[in-house]
Design an enzyme around this catalytic site. Structure first.
Site, PDB file in Angstrom:
ATOM      1  CD1 TRP A 132      -0.465  -1.624   3.072  1.00  0.00           C
ATOM      2  CD2 TRP A 132       0.442   0.410   3.369  1.00  0.00           C
ATOM      3  NE1 TRP A 132       0.230  -1.555   4.460  1.00  0.00           N
ATOM      4  CE2 TRP A 132       0.796  -0.267   4.469  1.00  0.00           C
ATOM      5  CE3 TRP A 132       0.980   1.731   3.149  1.00  0.00           C
ATOM      6  CZ2 TRP A 132       1.768   0.069   5.333  1.00  0.00           C
ATOM      7  CZ3 TRP A 132       1.676   2.261   4.358  1.00  0.00           C
ATOM      8  CH2 TRP A 132       2.324   1.380   5.403  1.00  0.00           C
ATOM      9  N   PRO A 157      -3.232  -5.210  -6.429  1.00  0.00           N
ATOM     10  CG  PRO A 157      -4.167  -3.397  -7.374  1.00  0.00           C
ATOM     11  CD  PRO A 157      -4.500  -4.826  -7.374  1.00  0.00           C
ATOM     12  CD  GLU A 228      12.916  -6.324  -5.231  1.00  0.00           C
ATOM     13  OE1 GLU A 228      13.139  -5.619  -4.437  1.00  0.00           O
ATOM     14  OE2 GLU A 228      13.314  -6.864  -6.487  1.00  0.00           O
ATOM     15  CG  LEU A 229      10.838  -9.787   1.049  1.00  0.00           C
ATOM     16  CD1 LEU A 229      11.189 -11.030   1.586  1.00  0.00           C
ATOM     17  CD2 LEU A 229       9.337  -9.897   0.575  1.00  0.00           C
ATOM     18  CB  CYS A 262      11.027  -0.921   0.793  1.00  0.00           C
ATOM     19  SG  CYS A 262      11.296  -0.460  -0.785  1.00  0.00           S
TER      20      CYS A 262
HETATM   21  P1  NAD Z   1       2.236  -6.841   3.342  1.00  0.00           P
HETATM   22  O1  NAD Z   1       3.274  -7.833   3.464  1.00  0.00           O
HETATM   23  O2  NAD Z   1       1.231  -6.743   4.563  1.00  0.00           O
HETATM   24  O3  NAD Z   1       1.128  -7.054   2.018  1.00  0.00           O
HETATM   25  C1  NAD Z   1       1.617  -6.951   0.819  1.00  0.00           C
HETATM   26  C2  NAD Z   1       0.538  -7.535  -0.057  1.00  0.00           C
HETATM   27  O4  NAD Z   1       0.519  -9.105   0.183  1.00  0.00           O
HETATM   28  C3  NAD Z   1      -0.701  -6.749  -0.218  1.00  0.00           C
HETATM   29  O5  NAD Z   1      -1.325  -6.837  -1.334  1.00  0.00           O
HETATM   30  C4  NAD Z   1      -1.621  -8.098   0.618  1.00  0.00           C
HETATM   31  O6  NAD Z   1      -2.962  -8.060   0.320  1.00  0.00           O
HETATM   32  C5  NAD Z   1      -0.893  -9.332   0.234  1.00  0.00           C
HETATM   33  N1  NAD Z   1      -0.909 -10.409   0.861  1.00  0.00           N
HETATM   34  C6  NAD Z   1      -1.088 -10.329   2.496  1.00  0.00           C
HETATM   35  N2  NAD Z   1      -1.050 -11.693   2.755  1.00  0.00           N
HETATM   36  C7  NAD Z   1      -0.869 -12.467   1.987  1.00  0.00           C
HETATM   37  C8  NAD Z   1      -0.824 -13.884   1.760  1.00  0.00           C
HETATM   38  N3  NAD Z   1      -1.008 -14.723   2.544  1.00  0.00           N
HETATM   39  N4  NAD Z   1      -0.778 -14.390   0.450  1.00  0.00           N
HETATM   40  C9  NAD Z   1      -0.644 -13.602  -0.545  1.00  0.00           C
HETATM   41  N5  NAD Z   1      -0.764 -12.339  -0.463  1.00  0.00           N
HETATM   42  C10 NAD Z   1      -0.784 -11.807   0.838  1.00  0.00           C
HETATM   43  O7  NAD Z   1       3.036  -5.372   3.012  1.00  0.00           O
HETATM   44  P2  NAD Z   1       2.419  -4.002   3.285  1.00  0.00           P
HETATM   45  O8  NAD Z   1       2.045  -3.485   4.662  1.00  0.00           O
HETATM   46  O9  NAD Z   1       1.201  -3.877   2.146  1.00  0.00           O
HETATM   47  O10 NAD Z   1       3.803  -3.095   2.659  1.00  0.00           O
HETATM   48  C11 NAD Z   1       4.513  -2.584   3.620  1.00  0.00           C
HETATM   49  C12 NAD Z   1       5.696  -3.544   3.431  1.00  0.00           C
HETATM   50  O11 NAD Z   1       6.288  -3.685   1.884  1.00  0.00           O
HETATM   51  C13 NAD Z   1       6.917  -3.249   4.154  1.00  0.00           C
HETATM   52  O12 NAD Z   1       7.642  -4.225   4.717  1.00  0.00           O
HETATM   53  C14 NAD Z   1       7.911  -2.633   3.133  1.00  0.00           C
HETATM   54  O13 NAD Z   1       9.299  -2.740   3.325  1.00  0.00           O
HETATM   55  C15 NAD Z   1       7.633  -3.661   1.958  1.00  0.00           C
HETATM   56  N6  NAD Z   1       8.147  -2.689   0.790  1.00  0.00           N
HETATM   57  C16 NAD Z   1       9.383  -3.384   0.119  1.00  0.00           C
HETATM   58  C17 NAD Z   1       9.571  -2.758  -1.208  1.00  0.00           C
HETATM   59  C18 NAD Z   1      10.708  -3.381  -1.974  1.00  0.00           C
HETATM   60  O14 NAD Z   1      10.881  -2.893  -3.072  1.00  0.00           O
HETATM   61  N7  NAD Z   1      11.599  -4.049  -1.377  1.00  0.00           N
HETATM   62  C19 NAD Z   1       8.920  -1.672  -1.643  1.00  0.00           C
HETATM   63  C20 NAD Z   1       7.909  -1.282  -0.807  1.00  0.00           C
HETATM   64  C21 NAD Z   1       7.413  -1.834   0.098  1.00  0.00           C
END
Ligand code: NAD
Length: 472
Positions: A132, A157, A228-229, A262
């Site tokens: 998000w 998304p 990408e975490l 991130c």
């Molecule tokens: P999140 O892991 O909570 O959710 C990401 C996505 O995964 C959402 O679309 C969600 O609906 C989906 N999801 C949730 N549970 C799932 C499951 N069990 N199976 C499949 N899909 C599932 O992440 P967030 O809170 O939306 O975003 C923030 C995180 O993203 C932070 O940790 C940030 O560092 C990371 N991030 C990393 C990068 C990068 O390029 N490394 C870029 C931006 C954000």
């Protein structure tokens, strides 16, 4: 599913999550159209993508308006949406160059008489699961090169920020060849799991915890997963740096997008000789930063997009203060008109055992550690489970030497968080920050091909007798 507005706190939007049957049906439709898309060839696909870029430009104001509600910030929403046509055009141009020389050559094998030819075949259906924090950028960053490679693309998304999808769909509908091979599905974890079961290749951007679940599901489906975490990016300031300029840089790289990035700088290491000047400037500039409330067009900081994030960040700060950290600026989330905001928070006297130094914060928090020896600063910067990116500030040669010792995928030199705007530098995230080929640089597109080898016998095939037992 009710969706919260990050500025008002109201549940003013609703989506119906796509279940496995719907995801399967959309995937089947995209798959059926993909061979014709691949058959268009690089130039044909580039021409369609150019029309997509133009459609995004025509619908830009509507997409920006929806994304502004999704994220509670206007300027960053504008940057995200206005950058999308540039991304599309960059991949359309670079993709054609990359694919031009890819197939068609032949080389002799090391095995006599054998000639090798190869073909690059796009994975039929690509899938993306996005977070998000930058909803438009991160929903398309992998999908555009996948489409250019010849894949169909299905994107999920984040359910936290789904509003931009409706005006994006209107733009896509104006380009029928693209609409046939590019779609979104809305929903949360269950929809994400269904997507993994329906595609041939998945790119996930999000938290490390969810990334593990995605990797497990991808392992069961036996498809590649690019992850990408999270990150805990350090910035090392060297003794030769200008402390005032470094403080301004650290502030920007740490609090842009309310730190919900991130590649945000989340730890700063400053040499003792510069500490006083650095902290004085950082604290003074931090105090000037304003929330974009009540006027969304004034101020540098939007609300937390996810309300729970405010509590998580506050808990990390409270934990640090309870363990002896000192607060020089900010410190507490504040509620303004139903949204949760936080002014830049500067902490000193932090230690490695504090959550704010070990866990990803994802908020505008700058913990500063004073160091005496640069080797110690490097060791502290590397003492993290994450290895996404980092920054080094100081004389360039020296900074490069320090960067070479950092365990991270991309290091900004004399700037911070440059991966947010520089997308042509190939890099691989380290440790718990990711897995798989680079999304940046040429690899960002080349990863979407399976390779097929043609192994041609130009001489005499071996007879069965060549394998016969020859006695003792
Ligand atoms: P999140 O892991 O909570 O959710 C990401 C996505 O995964 C959402 O679309 C969600 O609906 C989906 N999801 C949730 N549970 C799932 C499951 N069990 N199976 C499949 N899909 C599932 O992440 P967030 O809170 O939306 O975003 C923030 C995180 O993203 C932070 O940790 C940030 O560092 C990371 N991030 C990393 C990068 C990068 O390029 N490394 C870029 C931006 C954000």
């Amino acid at each position: 599913m009710k969706i919260r507005n990050p500025r008002t706190g109201e549940l003013d939007h609703e989506i119906t999550p796509a279940g496995p049957a719907e995801v399967g049906a959309v995937a089947a439709r995209l798959r059926a159209a993909q061979p014709a898309w691949a058959a268009l060839g690089p130039a044909g696909r580039a021409a369609v993508l150019e029309r997509f870029a133009q459609a995004v430009e025509r619908h830009a104001e509507a997409i920006i308006a929806a994304l502004t509600i999704d994220t509670g910030r206007h300027a960053v929403s504008r940057i995200e949406v206005e950058g999308l046509p540039r991304t599309i055009r960059r991949w359309a141009a670079r993709g054609q160059q990359l694919m031009a020389g890819l197939d068609g050559g032949e080389t002799p094998s090391a095995v006599p008489g054998i000639l090798l030819k190869g073909r690059h075949i796009a994975y039929p259906l690509f899938g993306a699961i996005a977070p998000w924090n930058f909803p438009v950028v991160l929903s398309h960053i992998d999908a555009i090169p996948a489409l250019m490679a010849g894949c169909a693309a299905l994107v999920k998304p984040s359910e936290v920020t789904p509003r931009f999808v409706v005006p994006m769909q209107a733009a896509i509908a104006e380009v029928p060849e693209l609409a046939a091979v590019f779609a979104y599905v809305l929903g949360g974890a269950e929809t994400g799991q269904a997507l993994i079961g329906a595609v041939d290749y998945v790119c996930f951007t999000g938290s490390t915890a969810t990334g593990r679940k995605v990797a497990e599901a991808a392992a069961r489906a036996l498809i590649p997963a690019n992850l990408e975490l999270g990150g805990k990016d350090p910035m090392i300031i060297l003794p030769g740096a200008d402390p005032v300029a470094a403080a301004r840089l650290a502030l920007r790289a740490s609090v842009v997008a309310t730190g919900q990035a991130c590649q945000s700088i989340e730890r700063v290491y400053v040499p003792r000789a510069l500490a006083e000047a650095f902290l004085a400037e950082l604290t003074a500039r931090a105090a000037e930063v304003r929330p974009n409330w009540p006027d969304i067009n004034v101020g540098e900081l939007g609300p937390f997009i996810l309300a729970a994030q405010a509590e998580k960040v506050a808990a990390q700060i409270d934990d640090a203060l309870a363990r002896g950290a000192r607060l020089l600026a900010g410190g507490k989330p504040e509620q303004l008109g139903g949204g949760w905001y936080m002014r830049p928070t500067v902490l000193v006297d932090v230690t490695a055992d504090m959550a704010v130094m070990a866990e990803e914060t994802f908020g505008p928090v700058i913990p500063v550690t004073v160091y005496d020896d640069v080797d110690d600063a490097i060791a502290m910067a590397n003492a993290s489970v994450y290895g996404l990116s980092a920054a080094v500030v100081g004389p360039q040669r020296e900074a490069e030497a320090v960067a070479a010792r950092l365990e991270a995928g991309a290091i900004s030199i004399n700037d911070g968080a440059l991966t947010s705007m520089v997308w042509d530098a190939t890099n691989s995230s380290q440790k718990l920050s990711g897995l798989g080929p680079s999304r940046m640089g040429d690899e960002g597109l080349l990863r979407f091909f399976r390779k097929q080898a043609l192994i041609i016998q130009t001489g005499q095939p071996l007879p069965l007798a060549a394998y016969a037992e020859r006695g003792a």
